[in-house]
Design an enzyme around this catalytic site. Sequence first.
Site, PDB file in Angstrom:
ATOM      1  N   HIS A   1      71.973 -12.121  76.793  1.00 20.82           N
ATOM      2  CA  HIS A   1      72.807 -13.322  76.905  1.00 20.82           C
ATOM      3  C   HIS A   1      72.048 -14.417  77.668  1.00 20.82           C
ATOM      4  CE1 HIS A   1      76.335 -10.290  76.908  1.00 20.82           C
ATOM      5  NE2 HIS A   1      76.431 -10.921  75.771  1.00 20.82           N
TER       6      HIS A   1
ATOM      7  N   SER B   1      75.803  -5.342  75.988  1.00 27.13           N
ATOM      8  CA  SER B   1      76.602  -4.937  77.151  1.00 27.13           C
ATOM      9  C   SER B   1      76.978  -3.457  77.042  1.00 27.13           C
ATOM     10  CB  SER B   1      77.882  -5.772  77.237  1.00 27.13           C
ATOM     11  OG  SER B   1      77.575  -7.137  77.333  1.00 27.13           O
TER      12      SER B   1
ATOM     13  N   LYS C   1      91.892  -5.839  73.210  1.00 25.21           N
ATOM     14  CA  LYS C   1      90.879  -4.949  73.799  1.00 25.21           C
ATOM     15  C   LYS C   1      91.212  -4.720  75.276  1.00 25.21           C
ATOM     16  CE  LYS C   1      85.939  -4.562  74.265  1.00 25.21           C
ATOM     17  NZ  LYS C   1      84.704  -5.290  74.395  1.00 25.21           N
TER      18      LYS C   1
ATOM     19  N   ARG D   1      71.459 -10.552  66.678  1.00 22.14           N
ATOM     20  CA  ARG D   1      70.592  -9.418  66.978  1.00 22.14           C
ATOM     21  C   ARG D   1      70.100  -8.740  65.707  1.00 22.14           C
ATOM     22  NH1 ARG D   1      74.871  -7.355  71.326  1.00 22.14           N
ATOM     23  NH2 ARG D   1      76.100  -8.347  69.722  1.00 22.14           N
TER      24      ARG D   1
HETATM   25  P1  ADP Z   1      81.277 -10.546  71.556  1.00 23.52           P
HETATM   26  O1  ADP Z   1      82.374  -9.639  72.004  1.00 23.52           O
HETATM   27  O2  ADP Z   1      81.718 -11.904  71.094  1.00 23.52           O
HETATM   28  O3  ADP Z   1      80.251  -9.921  70.631  1.00 23.52           O
HETATM   29  P2  ADP Z   1      79.250 -10.392  73.556  1.00 23.52           P
HETATM   30  O4  ADP Z   1      79.422 -10.653  75.004  1.00 23.52           O
HETATM   31  O5  ADP Z   1      78.880  -9.008  73.141  1.00 23.52           O
HETATM   32  O6  ADP Z   1      80.574 -10.878  72.913  1.00 23.52           O
HETATM   33  O7  ADP Z   1      78.176 -11.396  72.967  1.00 23.52           O
HETATM   34  C1  ADP Z   1      78.334 -12.788  72.984  1.00 23.52           C
HETATM   35  C2  ADP Z   1      77.320 -13.412  72.043  1.00 23.52           C
HETATM   36  O8  ADP Z   1      76.005 -13.120  72.494  1.00 23.52           O
HETATM   37  C3  ADP Z   1      77.363 -12.897  70.596  1.00 23.52           C
HETATM   38  O9  ADP Z   1      77.038 -13.972  69.745  1.00 23.52           O
HETATM   39  C4  ADP Z   1      76.292 -11.855  70.573  1.00 23.52           C
HETATM   40  O10 ADP Z   1      75.793 -11.637  69.274  1.00 23.52           O
HETATM   41  C5  ADP Z   1      75.256 -12.494  71.465  1.00 23.52           C
HETATM   42  N1  ADP Z   1      74.332 -11.536  72.045  1.00 23.52           N
HETATM   43  C6  ADP Z   1      74.604 -10.518  72.884  1.00 23.52           C
HETATM   44  N2  ADP Z   1      73.492  -9.846  73.224  1.00 23.52           N
HETATM   45  C7  ADP Z   1      72.470 -10.465  72.565  1.00 23.52           C
HETATM   46  C8  ADP Z   1      71.044 -10.230  72.470  1.00 23.52           C
HETATM   47  N3  ADP Z   1      70.465  -9.234  73.115  1.00 23.52           N
HETATM   48  N4  ADP Z   1      70.331 -11.044  71.686  1.00 23.52           N
HETATM   49  C9  ADP Z   1      70.923 -12.053  71.017  1.00 23.52           C
HETATM   50  N5  ADP Z   1      72.238 -12.337  71.058  1.00 23.52           N
HETATM   51  C10 ADP Z   1      73.000 -11.540  71.810  1.00 23.52           C
END
Ligand code: ADP
Length: 161
Positions: free
Chosen positions: A17, A130, A41, A91
């Site tokens: 992030h 995460s 959730k 990703r």
């Molecule tokens: P969500 O529940 O919306 O997926 P996240 O907190 O998991 O929320 O992720 C928020 C955003 O950050 C999403 O667009 C996700 O694809 C992106 N993201 C998370 N980790 C990475 C990473 N390692 N590389 C690129 N984008 C990421």
Amino acid sequence: MNKVLYPGSFDPITKGHMNIIEQATNLFDEVIVAVLVNLSKKNYFFSTDERVNMIKEIYKHNPKVKVISSTMAAVDVAMENDCQGIIRGLRSVSDFDYEIALSQINKNISDKKVNTICLFADSNYQFISSSMVKEVFSFGKDISLYVHESVEKRMKEKMEF
Ligand code: ADP
């Protein structure tokens, strides 16, 4: 002023992030990181306030990053905050299929006012998520490669209760 919204769960914020936020701050004047609460959730590791505060702590010296939380849909939060775009991080191919559908829906809802901008994390950070961080942590392994030191500290403190 070019303002964008970066929405997500951030449970917790990872270096993946952070890499996306860094790229977004290089491209835009202001990046609003929105911790969105998905009411369906329930099994979050950190509360909304904890997630917001961890992100605020990391960016306390960066005036281009603002942190908020909301229970509304990302597109509504973007319009409410006058953001021209929503940042999403990609990703994998599976992320792509989901994101392209979501971007069309958000464009329709906002009457083409809110576009989605997809960014890719640098290769070192590309596969960090995460959920992976929480799993590695639950086995007592080192997570310092994947999260900011203040997040690692908060995770350890939380486990002591
Ligand atoms: P969500 O529940 O919306 O997926 P996240 O907190 O998991 O929320 O992720 C928020 C955003 O950050 C999403 O667009 C996700 O694809 C992106 N993201 C998370 N980790 C990475 C990473 N390692 N590389 C690129 N984008 C990421």
